[in-house]
Scaffold this motif. Structure first.
Motif, short mmCIF file in Angstrom:
data_model
loop_
_atom_site.label_atom_id
_atom_site.label_comp_id
_atom_site.label_asym_id
_atom_site.label_seq_id
_atom_site.Cartn_x
_atom_site.Cartn_y
_atom_site.Cartn_z
N TYR A 1 15.60 29.73 -57.67
CA TYR A 1 14.46 29.30 -58.46
C TYR A 1 13.20 29.00 -57.65
CZ TYR A 1 17.65 28.87 -62.39
OH TYR A 1 18.56 29.14 -63.38
N ILE A 2 13.38 28.74 -56.35
CA ILE A 2 12.24 28.37 -55.52
C ILE A 2 12.08 29.39 -54.40
CG2 ILE A 2 11.25 26.55 -54.06
CD1 ILE A 2 12.99 24.55 -55.55
N LYS A 3 10.85 29.72 -54.09
CA LYS A 3 10.57 30.66 -53.01
C LYS A 3 11.11 30.10 -51.70
CE LYS A 3 6.80 33.03 -50.60
NZ LYS A 3 5.35 33.16 -50.46
N ARG A 4 11.87 30.94 -51.00
CA ARG A 4 12.49 30.50 -49.75
C ARG A 4 11.47 30.33 -48.63
NH1 ARG A 4 16.20 35.58 -48.26
NH2 ARG A 4 16.76 35.21 -50.42
N ASP A 5 11.83 29.55 -47.64
CA ASP A 5 10.97 29.34 -46.48
C ASP A 5 10.89 30.61 -45.65
OD1 ASP A 5 10.77 26.63 -47.16
OD2 ASP A 5 12.70 26.24 -46.21
N ALA A 6 9.71 30.87 -45.15
CA ALA A 6 9.55 32.05 -44.30
C ALA A 6 10.18 31.81 -42.94
CB ALA A 6 8.05 32.36 -44.14
N LEU A 7 10.83 32.84 -42.43
CA LEU A 7 11.44 32.74 -41.11
C LEU A 7 10.49 33.28 -40.06
CD1 LEU A 7 15.05 34.00 -41.95
CD2 LEU A 7 14.40 31.69 -41.33
N GLU A 8 10.50 32.65 -38.89
CA GLU A 8 9.66 33.11 -37.79
C GLU A 8 10.29 34.35 -37.16
OE1 GLU A 8 8.20 31.65 -33.37
OE2 GLU A 8 9.00 30.20 -34.80
N THR A 9 9.52 35.40 -37.02
CA THR A 9 10.01 36.64 -36.41
C THR A 9 9.02 37.11 -35.36
OG1 THR A 9 8.92 38.05 -38.07
CG2 THR A 9 11.17 37.33 -38.54
N VAL A 10 9.52 37.90 -34.39
CA VAL A 10 8.66 38.46 -33.35
C VAL A 10 9.03 39.93 -33.16
CG1 VAL A 10 8.38 36.27 -32.15
CG2 VAL A 10 10.21 37.78 -31.47
N ASN A 11 8.02 40.74 -32.97
CA ASN A 11 8.17 42.15 -32.58
C ASN A 11 9.00 42.99 -33.54
OD1 ASN A 11 6.76 41.54 -30.16
ND2 ASN A 11 8.66 40.97 -29.14
N LEU A 12 9.09 42.58 -34.81
CA LEU A 12 9.83 43.42 -35.76
C LEU A 12 9.04 44.69 -36.05
CD1 LEU A 12 11.39 41.04 -38.45
CD2 LEU A 12 12.39 41.94 -36.35
N PRO A 13 9.71 45.85 -36.16
CA PRO A 13 8.98 47.10 -36.43
C PRO A 13 8.27 47.06 -37.79
CG PRO A 13 11.36 47.41 -36.63
CD PRO A 13 11.15 46.05 -36.05
N LYS A 14 7.09 47.68 -37.84
CA LYS A 14 6.31 47.67 -39.08
C LYS A 14 7.05 48.36 -40.22
CE LYS A 14 1.84 47.56 -36.72
NZ LYS A 14 0.55 48.25 -36.50
N GLU A 15 7.82 49.37 -39.89
CA GLU A 15 8.55 50.11 -40.93
C GLU A 15 9.80 49.38 -41.40
OE1 GLU A 15 9.89 51.62 -36.88
OE2 GLU A 15 8.01 51.08 -37.89
N THR B 1 26.37 21.32 -50.68
CA THR B 1 25.23 21.88 -49.95
C THR B 1 25.04 23.36 -50.25
OG1 THR B 1 25.52 20.29 -48.15
CG2 THR B 1 24.23 22.26 -47.68
N ALA B 2 26.11 24.14 -50.09
CA ALA B 2 25.99 25.60 -50.28
C ALA B 2 25.61 25.98 -51.71
CB ALA B 2 27.28 26.29 -49.85
N PRO B 3 26.31 25.48 -52.75
CA PRO B 3 25.90 25.86 -54.11
C PRO B 3 24.51 25.40 -54.50
CG PRO B 3 27.66 24.21 -54.16
CD PRO B 3 27.56 24.70 -52.76
N LEU B 4 24.12 24.18 -54.07
CA LEU B 4 22.77 23.71 -54.39
C LEU B 4 21.71 24.53 -53.67
CD1 LEU B 4 23.19 19.81 -54.42
CD2 LEU B 4 22.85 21.35 -56.37
N TYR B 5 22.01 24.94 -52.44
CA TYR B 5 21.04 25.75 -51.70
C TYR B 5 20.88 27.12 -52.35
CZ TYR B 5 18.68 28.06 -47.84
OH TYR B 5 17.77 28.76 -47.09
N ARG B 6 22.01 27.68 -52.83
CA ARG B 6 21.90 28.97 -53.53
C ARG B 6 21.08 28.82 -54.80
NH1 ARG B 6 27.36 29.78 -51.69
NH2 ARG B 6 28.17 28.77 -53.56
N LEU B 7 21.26 27.69 -55.49
CA LEU B 7 20.47 27.44 -56.70
C LEU B 7 18.99 27.29 -56.37
CD1 LEU B 7 21.03 26.96 -59.75
CD2 LEU B 7 20.99 24.52 -59.26
N LYS B 8 18.72 26.59 -55.28
CA LYS B 8 17.32 26.40 -54.85
C LYS B 8 16.67 27.74 -54.54
CE LYS B 8 14.62 25.00 -50.90
NZ LYS B 8 14.69 24.71 -49.47
N ARG B 9 17.39 28.58 -53.81
CA ARG B 9 16.83 29.89 -53.44
C ARG B 9 16.61 30.77 -54.66
NH1 ARG B 9 21.11 32.25 -50.11
NH2 ARG B 9 19.85 34.10 -50.34
#
Length: 653
Positions: free
Chosen positions: A385-399, A375-383
């Motif tokens: 070559y393939i754009k990772r999934d966006a994570l949901e975030t709230v209230n993160l500072p613009k800077e 799982t871990a090595p294949l996921y690293r390989l996927k990341r």
């Protein structure tokens, strides 16, 4: 000696297999299964005489494993995965049955045997998956919760499959039996959660008061197996009943003690299960039909793995979760042995078909730890070559995040920490898995990232390379250890503060490189003791001295004697002995209206006043001519006795 001799042979063979697996750095269950092959009825040499009796004992291993899982399980943990479990689980079973039917037809089997193959393939192995997750240290992660949720639904589906598969020639006659089974399940769950939650904890409380550990262990075992047997008698799953009993007891005050007592018994009977699985494998049949068996294993593993991953992805789980679920749940489960035997004895499967299914089941179990470990090595390989999934975030500072504190866990403890940091205007970000808590963070204005803090991609989103500290408030020790190992490996200079549930966990976390471990029960006890001593009019400095000493004794263990750890420990002690404190001057203070030169504070007390906060202004290192006024807030550095002397002068003593 009969079955006693068989058990001796199994234990000795399992010991050898376990030692070999440990030497090769492989999961122990691989060694146990291969040991079962070696002592099975199809092998020469010392063999087990009565495999059927060993299989019966192995059922206790499955029940005890699920009982122990229930003891460390909480229904709250299923909330993040309730939809994928309750909806995705049945959907997965139906889709896998259809896929298995197509595989059977492709092999040239008749429709009825093909449908039986689909039913057997639809179930995954609870025992193998849980043992694999334990050995990989992945219990408690989001991926494991998704798998456990689906496994629970699969275990519940055993009863409907037992009813419906034999009725394939006349499906309508099986519907009334299925309805009765559903009613039985509902009544059992009602009795356990509304009566069992009151009766079983009450019973354990009475037994625990006798302070007899043997009787306590016996009571725990009797509850787990007794409830499981009761469910079996009413036509439900033995293992499922044991799991529900464990969940009920987990809510009692004795859940942790029950878990620690049942683990050795669970591991012993679990050993019997895995060796009994190996005994069913016929090397001769496998040698003759290896190509067809390999085809069957590959078709099942790839197709079922993709279905599992697709179900997880379809219910909104991204990042590593679909990959982990697909690579972890592709095998055929242990309940397939029971269903397969019923199909064979009932004439629905011929001898060759039954042998094919048995061989494929055992091989799929055997390769699960190896495949899941990818799982871990294949996921690293996927990341890569393939754009990772966006994570949901709230209230993160613009800077962006910079010089911030990362809080892993947004529960009650995490929110208390966040409240303090926000009031002091210290930048921070919370990592939380619960959508409800993420919405709460959004409402309170706390910056947060939605995700499992034990996953690398989530920790990377928190930008640990720019952080000042990592605070882990998650109560699950397995998740905490996973985070600590990743951070210590990639960011060794980052200070980590965590919570633990005892001295053993604290010592292990210090070994993993944690900067500070907090014991919530110790802190609660100290605060209760402090309030009691204040009520007894005990002087504040004496109370503070006492609590400081207790903390030093507990939080600075001398488990390591190397020079670097000794130096760190000494620096921590020196920091606490020269603590910076703040002292407010009242109207009766001896310092008001006088200068530092007149008071000669350093000469009389040994303490140093390094700053004064007057109104909105801060005066660092005040001069000898500086005159103190009422309301000044003094920054004082010194040891406990020196700070106590300043406190007395400021109070007018």
């Amino acid at each position: 000696m009969g079955i006693a001799a068989d058990i001796v042979i199994i234990v000795l063979a399992a010991l050898v297999g376990g030692l070999v697996a440990q030497k090769l750095r492989q999961p122990l269950i691989l060694g146990y299964i291969l040991a079962g092959v070696a002592v099975g009825p199809f092998s020469s040499g010392a063999t087990v005489s009565d495999v059927h009796e060993i299989e019966k004992l192995a059922e206790i291993g499955v029940a005890l494993l699920l009982f122990a899982l229930g003891l460390e399980f909480s229904l709250k943990e299923l909330k993040p995965v309730k939809y994928v479990a309750l909806i995705g689980g049945p959907l997965q079973i139906l889709l896998t049955i259809g896929y298995g039917y197509l595989i059977g037809r492709w092999f040239g089997w008749e429709p009825v045997p093909s449908m039986w193959l689909g039913g057997l393939v639809s179930l995954s192995s609870t025992m193998v998956i849980l043992k694999t997750l334990m050995s990989q240290g992945m219990l408690g992660t989001l991926s494991s919760r998704v798998m456990i949720g689906i496994l629970i639904v699969q275990d519940l589906a055993v009863v409907p499959l037992l009813i419906m598969l034999p009725q394939l020639s006349d499906p309508q006659s099986g519907l009334p039996m299925l309805g009765i089974a559903l009613i039985k399940s509902a009544v059992f769950l009602f009795l356990m959660f509304f009566l069992g939650t009151r009766i079983l904890p009450w019973l354990l409380t009475r037994i625990a008061r006798w302070n007899t550990r043997e009787l306590f262990v016996l009571s725990i075992t009797a509850i787990g197996l007794g409830v499981g047997y009761a469910t079996y008698q009413v036509g439900l799953s033995f293992a499922f009943g044991a799991f529900v009993a464990g969940m009920v007891l987990s809510e009692s005050d004795y859940g942790h003690q029950a878990l620690s007592d049942i683990i050795p018994l669970r591991d012993l009977f679990g050993l019997l299960f895995f060796t009994s699985v190996g005994m069913l494998l016929d090397p001769g049949f496998l040698f003759i039909n290896w190509f067809e068996v390999l085809q069957l294993v590959l078709l099942i593993a790839v197709g079922k793995g993709l279905l599992m991953a697709g179900i997880a992805r379809g219910f909104g789980y991204g990042n590593v979760v679909p990959l982990a679920v697909g690579l972890g749940m592709f095998q055929i489960g242990e309940f397939s042995f029971v269903l397969g035997q019923i199909g064979f004895s009932g004439g629905f499967l011929d001898k060759e078909q039954h042998s094919f299914i048995l061989s494929a089941t055992i091989i799929s179990m055997l390769i699960t730890p190896l495949v899941s470990g990818l799982t871990a090595p294949l996921y690293r390989l996927k990341r890569h070559y393939i754009k990772r999934d966006a994570l949901e975030t709230v209230n993160l500072p613009k800077e962006g995040l910079h010089e911030h504190i990362v809080i892993a866990g947004g529960g009650r403890v995490g929110q208390h920490v966040a409240k303090v940091l926000k009031q002091l205007e210290v930048p921070f970000v919370i990592i939380e898995l619960s959508h409800r808590l993420i919405e709460e963070a959004r409402r309170l204005g706390y910056p947060a990232i939605y995700g499992d803090a034990s996953q690398e991609v989530v920790l990377e989103a928190a930008q640990l390379e720019k952080a000042q500290q990592l605070l882990i408030t998650i109560p699950h020790i397995t998740t905490t250890e996973t985070i600590v190992r990743y951070v210590h490996r990639n960011f060794p200079e980052l200070n980590i503060v965590v919570r633990a549930e005892g001295m053993e966990q604290m010592t292990e976390l210090y070994r993993e490189g944690v900067y500070m471990v907090i014991l919530p029960e110790l802190e609660a006890g100290l605060e209760i003791a402090r309030q009691a001593l204040i009520n007894l009019k005990m002087p504040i400095p004496i109370i503070q001295s006492f609590t400081d000493k207790v903390r030093r004794d507990h939080y600075h263990p001398s488990f390591s004697a190397n020079d670097s750890n000794r130096e760190i420990r000494l620096l921590k002690n020196a920091r606490e002995l020269l603590e910076l404190t703040w002292q407010r001057l009242g109207s009766e203070s001896l310092l008001v209206g006088k200068s530092l030169r007149e008071l000669e504070i350093r000469k009389h007390t040994g303490a140093s006043i390094v700053g004064v906060l007057r109104g909105e202004d801060f005066i660092p290192n005040p001069s000898a001519e500086f005159i103190f006024a009422e309301g000044d807030l003094l920054a004082v550095i010194g040891n406990l006795a020196q700070r106590t002397a300043i406190q007395g002068m400021a109070a007018g003593d």
